[in-house]
Design an enzyme around this catalytic site. Structure first.
Site, mmCIF file in Angstrom:
data_model
loop_
_atom_site.group_PDB
_atom_site.id
_atom_site.type_symbol
_atom_site.label_atom_id
_atom_site.label_comp_id
_atom_site.label_asym_id
_atom_site.label_seq_id
_atom_site.Cartn_x
_atom_site.Cartn_y
_atom_site.Cartn_z
ATOM 1 N N ASN A 38 49.843 41.548 36.683
ATOM 2 C CA ASN A 38 48.575 40.988 36.354
ATOM 3 C C ASN A 38 47.735 41.888 35.383
ATOM 4 O O ASN A 38 47.247 41.685 34.400
ATOM 5 C CB ASN A 38 47.520 41.147 37.595
ATOM 6 C CG ASN A 38 48.024 40.006 38.781
ATOM 7 O OD1 ASN A 38 48.860 39.183 38.045
ATOM 8 N ND2 ASN A 38 47.482 39.952 39.799
ATOM 9 N N GLU A 135 51.811 48.836 45.250
ATOM 10 C CA GLU A 135 52.559 47.849 45.732
ATOM 11 C C GLU A 135 53.949 48.193 45.536
ATOM 12 O O GLU A 135 54.613 47.270 45.709
ATOM 13 C CB GLU A 135 52.514 46.317 45.289
ATOM 14 C CG GLU A 135 51.024 45.588 45.704
ATOM 15 C CD GLU A 135 50.552 44.514 45.110
ATOM 16 O OE1 GLU A 135 49.796 43.732 45.608
ATOM 17 O OE2 GLU A 135 51.127 44.015 44.153
ATOM 18 N N ASN A 179 38.353 49.807 45.550
ATOM 19 C CA ASN A 179 37.071 49.261 45.984
ATOM 20 C C ASN A 179 36.335 49.969 47.007
ATOM 21 O O ASN A 179 36.933 51.156 47.448
ATOM 22 C CB ASN A 179 37.235 47.536 46.118
ATOM 23 C CG ASN A 179 38.364 47.646 47.262
ATOM 24 O OD1 ASN A 179 38.568 48.409 48.348
ATOM 25 N ND2 ASN A 179 39.265 46.526 47.352
ATOM 26 N N GLY A 216 29.289 45.276 40.410
ATOM 27 C CA GLY A 216 29.743 46.059 39.248
ATOM 28 C C GLY A 216 30.398 47.431 39.571
ATOM 29 O O GLY A 216 31.460 46.924 40.516
ATOM 30 N N THR A 239 40.904 36.439 43.169
ATOM 31 C CA THR A 239 42.164 36.967 42.992
ATOM 32 C C THR A 239 42.622 37.541 41.547
ATOM 33 O O THR A 239 42.258 37.028 40.374
ATOM 34 C CB THR A 239 43.169 35.975 43.391
ATOM 35 O OG1 THR A 239 42.933 35.312 44.455
ATOM 36 C CG2 THR A 239 44.689 36.648 43.330
ATOM 37 N N GLY A 242 39.988 42.472 40.089
ATOM 38 C CA GLY A 242 40.252 44.133 40.257
ATOM 39 C C GLY A 242 41.183 44.535 39.265
ATOM 40 O O GLY A 242 41.149 45.533 38.598
ATOM 41 N N ASP A 243 42.268 43.722 38.950
ATOM 42 C CA ASP A 243 43.484 43.854 37.895
ATOM 43 C C ASP A 243 42.590 43.705 36.856
ATOM 44 O O ASP A 243 43.159 44.566 35.774
ATOM 45 C CB ASP A 243 44.600 43.033 38.279
ATOM 46 C CG ASP A 243 45.326 43.074 39.690
ATOM 47 O OD1 ASP A 243 44.904 44.256 40.317
ATOM 48 O OD2 ASP A 243 45.598 42.132 40.256
ATOM 49 N N GLY A 278 43.453 31.323 40.596
ATOM 50 C CA GLY A 278 44.423 32.225 40.024
ATOM 51 C C GLY A 278 44.140 33.553 39.432
ATOM 52 O O GLY A 278 43.097 33.871 39.180
HETATM 53 O O1 RIB Z 1 45.450 41.873 42.704
HETATM 54 C C1 RIB Z 1 45.983 40.464 43.113
HETATM 55 C C2 RIB Z 1 47.238 40.492 43.355
HETATM 56 O O2 RIB Z 1 47.530 41.032 44.601
HETATM 57 C C3 RIB Z 1 47.961 39.159 43.419
HETATM 58 O O3 RIB Z 1 48.146 38.574 42.126
HETATM 59 C C4 RIB Z 1 49.103 39.014 44.550
HETATM 60 O O4 RIB Z 1 50.302 39.147 43.766
HETATM 61 C C5 RIB Z 1 48.736 40.322 45.044
HETATM 62 O O5 RIB Z 1 49.673 41.591 44.517
HETATM 63 NA NA NA Z 2 40.753 34.350 39.379
#
Ligand code: RIB
Ligand code: NA
Length: 292
Positions: A38, A135, A179, A216, A239, A242-243, A278
């Site tokens: 991501n 991860e 976070n 923020g 989802t 944060g990435d 997504g």
């Molecule tokens: O940060 C979101 C991600 O966390 C998702 O895409 C999922 O794969 C998990 O790794």
């Molecule tokens: Na999203």
């Protein structure tokens, strides 16, 4: 990005089942995800040059991820296929408020190790910013962060999911990105985000960013702490927000921004990412960033 790649299997629910209960949800959606993938996609889509060091299985989910990253121009020279092991999977439920709950099955991500880092040494040493999440196994993160730091490169660690990490690794982080839950985990108790950012900055990392969702981020560095607001946006699916934030931060740090300026930009990327379903599919191009 040294990190994970997952196939995200997503179902919308009105509420989550309690143990022993079954609930019906929406149709299944399968998206490319994983925090490492991501971040690579988010940085590339914002105009950066991104590369990933990671592992997928030699299965359909691995092909999905490879194709998704290739389409964004992410350098895949150090994305390895792992025979006989499934690609990482994230089982995701999205609730009515766009909130998510995630179970990750690491699969091939769990096979990423110091030998992969060694194979990618030249790449890691040449990247102005090297970004990590948790991860993938800690030995891979520690090895790669060490390589990056010894080459004078900037190490950014997103401590997600929460796990204990050695002080030596925390000391390399500039910034550590967490976070509120992750901050409380590290500190052994929660509190005001500004106080947590200051406490964390005083405990080892060179700088800290504590993200506070729609409110923020609070950054803490040698200049003290600063609360940086996020543009408002209606959350459909948080989802990957944060990435997107962390990737945008890395991109601007690589271009020479101060942490505060980079964080100001990054909150716009995070806000954009909650507006559609997504993770990767919701990441913005520069002209899609909301104004502050
Ligand atoms: O940060 C979101 C991600 O966390 C998702 O895409 C999922 O794969 C998990 O790794
Ligand atoms: Na999203």
């Amino acid at each position: 990005m040294v990190g994970s790649l997952n196939a995200d299997l997503v179902v919308g629910v009105e509420r989550r089942p309690v143990p022993g209960e079954t609930v019906l949800g929406s149709d299944l959606a399968t998206h490319p995800g994983g925090k490492g993938a991501n971040q690579a996609v988010a940085a590339a889509r914002l105009g950066g040059r991104a590369a990933i060091v990671g592992r997928v299985g030699d299965d359909g989910h691995g092909a999905l991820l490879r194709d998704a990253l290739a389409a964004e121009g992410v350098d895949l020279a150090h994305l390895a296929a792992t025979p006989g092991v499934p690609t990482g999977v994230a089982l995701i439920t999205v609730g009515p408020d766009g909130d998510n709950s995630i179970i990750v099955s690491p699969g091939a991500n769990a096979r990423l190790g110091p030998a992969d880092v060694e194979a990618a040494r030249a790449l890691i040493e040449s990247a102005p910013v090297v970004s990590f999440q948790l991860e993938v196994p800690l030995p891979a993160v520690e090895a790669a962060a060490g390589v990056a730091a010894r080459a004078g490169r900037r190490v950014v660690l997103n401590l997600s999911p929460s796990a204990p990490v050695p002080d030596g690794l925390l000391a390399l982080c500039d910034p550590l990105v967490v976070n509120e839950h992750e901050a409380a985990f590290l500190l052994g108790g929660g509190g005001d985000p500004g106080r947590m950012a200051a406490a964390l900055a005083g405990s080892g990392p060179r700088s800290v960013a504590v993200t506070v969702g729609a409110d923020g981020v609070v950054v803490a560095d040698g200049r003290g702490t600063a609360a940086i607001p996020s543009p408002r946006s209606d959350a459909v699916d948080t989802t990957g927000a944060g990435d997107a934030f962390t990737a945008a931060l890395c991109l601007r740090l690589a271009r020479g921004d101060s942490l505060r300026d980079a964080a100001r930009y990054a909150t716009r990327a995070g806000a954009a990412a909650v507006r559609s379903p997504g993770a990767q599919s919701s990441f913005p191009r520069p002209d899609e960033l909301p104004a502050l």
